[in-house]
Scaffold this motif. Structure first.
Motif, PDB file in Angstrom:
ATOM      1  N   LYS A  12       0.826  -1.208   0.000  1.00 32.43           N
ATOM      2  CA  LYS A  12       0.000   0.000   0.000  1.00 32.43           C
ATOM      3  C   LYS A  12       0.862   1.260   0.000  1.00 32.43           C
ATOM      4  N   ASP A  13       2.161   1.103   0.275  1.00 29.68           N
ATOM      5  CA  ASP A  13       3.055   2.260   0.292  1.00 29.68           C
ATOM      6  C   ASP A  13       3.831   2.433  -1.008  1.00 29.68           C
ATOM      7  N   SER A  14       3.230   2.050  -2.111  1.00 28.41           N
ATOM      8  CA  SER A  14       3.821   2.473  -3.380  1.00 28.41           C
ATOM      9  C   SER A  14       3.386   3.929  -3.543  1.00 28.41           C
ATOM     10  N   TYR A  15       3.847   4.579  -4.582  1.00 26.69           N
ATOM     11  CA  TYR A  15       3.340   5.917  -4.858  1.00 26.69           C
ATOM     12  C   TYR A  15       2.250   5.791  -5.912  1.00 26.69           C
ATOM     13  N   PRO A  16       0.972   5.761  -5.489  1.00 27.86           N
ATOM     14  CA  PRO A  16      -0.113   5.466  -6.436  1.00 27.86           C
ATOM     15  C   PRO A  16      -0.217   6.492  -7.561  1.00 27.86           C
ATOM     16  N   GLY A  17       0.259   7.717  -7.324  1.00 25.65           N
ATOM     17  CA  GLY A  17       0.146   8.750  -8.344  1.00 25.65           C
ATOM     18  C   GLY A  17       1.300   8.744  -9.339  1.00 25.65           C
ATOM     19  N   MET A  18       2.243   7.824  -9.171  1.00 26.89           N
ATOM     20  CA  MET A  18       3.364   7.743 -10.112  1.00 26.89           C
ATOM     21  C   MET A  18       3.260   6.460 -10.926  1.00 26.89           C
ATOM     22  N   THR A  19       3.902   6.474 -12.077  1.00 27.68           N
ATOM     23  CA  THR A  19       3.848   5.273 -12.904  1.00 27.68           C
ATOM     24  C   THR A  19       4.727   4.191 -12.280  1.00 27.68           C
TER      25      THR A  19
END
Lengths: 294, 247
Positions: B85-92
């Protein structure tokens, strides 16, 4: 006439956008609302005045050097004063009113420093840009052309920097989540200083750009802050495209209001727009669900 | 590779870790097990430098790291893989991966490692231009593991790679982790609530309970021992006393 007002409104608006962009950048990066940003704008204008009128640099170099100086000033302010507050509580965010009051205090201090150095009297920056440009039926002074061109160029450079460089990627990461950015090996405190420096340099650019058409004076930051703040909120707080859009809307709205309704109430229109937008869309035009921050 | 000696840490005045001793040898996969609120995440944060260590010491590759800041620890070669869940959802997907390589300046090496990560997780290559917020739970988990590898670490620490995933997906992820350990000779600390999966993967396990290492032992012995399951499920200390395993 309408086109003249429109283009003047857009020029003023893009300056609001430039300052609002810095406010939004700081908000998304540091999670604080920087209430002394108007004073950075004012210092930028004075730096411009000194560099151009007294030191004799030409206009583009004045602009560039004033931006660098304000950027350095911003980094120092952040490192020396705000960092103490923001580093409390283990993170980079201060809960409650502390940071807001600190920002206002900084604004008052900077105003008084400027007053001590440059005095209370306003003075214009005497730039000779040459003849106004004729665009069809519109006659546009070159100072406005400078405002539009330089602002758009700065915004484009900021966009390219954030989207296409490694440092820009790291800044976006810091804005989105500081702990994760740290775990990626990003030096988070350094990036925060960089964000602050860039935001202050943008405000200073606004100051140097407005100096040839407005008086440069100690109180100029206050009204700019409020307008830029309105612009940032109209566009959606923390959204960078929103800050630009909000700035343009505020500029056009108040120029048209002053021209067609009543010139003496010019400063009201920005806030009418603000109230209207917040009634219809509480997150601002391009805002997403708000981060809950002090 | 990693050694903890009497590590204490916490939040504010609240002490969470009450003297942790732990060793992760070179090239090994070690499991750290424990339920919610036992101190697993706090321990990871203390090792990564996000939380200050109150006392004790942490040695990585023989060097003390408990006074270093997080980005310096990453540079030293110890990388924490965050939860999916700690990816950067707004980045590719690719931006996320490149961010993992932020601490490196060898462009060619980064390119090569990007291909290596795509080799482990081909689905990431397929979706590299998409926002990571659009990935499925399993794919996002692959992404954060891949992002950790992009830093070219000597050791990675996985924070609950099985969290909120379907059993079949968990099996997939763990197979890949095993492959990463084998192919790259990577040292791995896997922090898990999924006791069985973690012990199948690891060679040695620690059970953390109430801020202390409560049990430790060879994974093979632990896997059959009810004590682990009880400790993990939140059984009392008395219930899980086990002379064979208790330190």
């Amino acid at each position: 006439m309408l086109y003249d007002f429109l283009i003047v409104g857009l020029s003023i608006g893009i300056l609001y956008g430039l300052v609002a962009l810095g406010i939004s950048l700081i908000y998304s990066g540091l999670d604080i609302v920087h209430f002394a940003h108007g004073e950075i704008f004012m210092f930028g204008a004075f730096f411009g005045l000194v560099l151009y009128d007294e030191a004799g640099f030409n206009y583009p170099i004045t602009l560039f050097v004033a931006m660098i100086l304000a950027g350095i000033m911003g980094v120092i302010i952040e490192r020396v004063f705000y960092r103490r507050l923001t580093s409390q509580g283990g993170g980079y965010t201060v809960a409650g009113m502390g940071m807001i009051i600190c920002g206002f205090g900084m604004a008052i201090i900077l105003q008084n420093i400027a007053f001590l150095i440059w005095g209370a009297n306003g003075r214009p920056m005497h730039v000779n840009f040459g003849m106004p440009v004729e665009l069809g039926t519109i006659t546009l002074p070159q100072s406005y052309v400078w405002i539009l061109v330089v602002s758009v160029a700065l915004m484009a450079v900021l966009h390219l920097f954030l989207k296409h460089t490694k440092l820009g990627l790291a800044i976006r990461a810091v804005a989105a989540n500081k702990d994760i950015a740290y775990l990626m090996g990003v030096n988070v405190p350094l990036m925060i200083s960089l964000i602050f420096g860039v935001a202050c340099a943008l405000a200073a650019a606004g100051g140097v750009l407005i100096a040839p058409i407005n008086y440069v004076q100690v109180e100029m930051g206050y009204l700019m802050l409020i307008k830029a703040f309105a612009a940032a909120v109209v566009g959606g707080f923390g959204s960078l495209p929103g800050a630009i859009l909000g700035g343009l809307m505020v500029g056009v709205f108040e120029t048209l209001g002053a021209a067609y309704i009543s010139g003496s109430h010019k400063d009201i229109y920005a806030f009418l727009l603000l109230i209207f937008v917040l009634m219809v869309r509480p997150t601002g035009l391009l805002g997403v669900a708000a981060k809950v921050k002090a | 590779m990693l050694a903890l000696k009497g590590v204490e840490a916490g939040y504010g005045k609240l002490k969470i870790l009450r003297g942790i001793d732990m060793t992760v040898p070179d090239g090994a996969i070690i499991a750290l097990l424990g339920g919610n609120g036992t101190g697993k995440s706090t321990l990871l944060k203390a090792i990564s430098g996000l939380l200050p260590v109150w006392s004790g010491e942490i040695l990585f590759d023989g060097e003390p790291i408990h006074n270093k800041r997080p980005h310096e620890i990453v540079r030293a070669g110890l990388v924490q893989v965050t939860q999916g869940k700690d990816s950067y959802p707004g980045m590719t997907v690719e931006e996320n991966l490149m961010l993992g390589a932020f601490s490196r300046s060898d462009r060619a090496g980064v390119r090569a490692d990007l291909e290596k990560v795509y080799g482990f997780f081909p689905i990431l290559k397929e979706r590299r231009k998409q926002l990571s917020g659009l990935l499925s739970g399993g794919q996002v988990q692959m992404l954060v593991v891949g992002r950790g590898l992009m830093a070219k670490p000597k050791m990675i620490m996985l924070d609950e790679p099985s969290a909120a995933l379907a059993p079949k997906v968990v099996l997939d992820i763990f197979k890949q982790i095993n492959r990463i350990s084998r192919d790259l000779g990577m040292t791995i600390l896997v922090v898990e609530q999924n006791v069985r999966m973690a012990l199948l993967l690891a060679s040695y396990g620690y059970v953390i309970h109430d801020g202390k290492i409560h049990l430790e032992g060879d994974a093979k012995d632990m896997i059959d021992d009810d004590a682990v399951r009880l400790a993990y499920l939140g059984g009392t200390v008395a219930e899980v006393e086990s002379p064979a395993l208790h330190r």
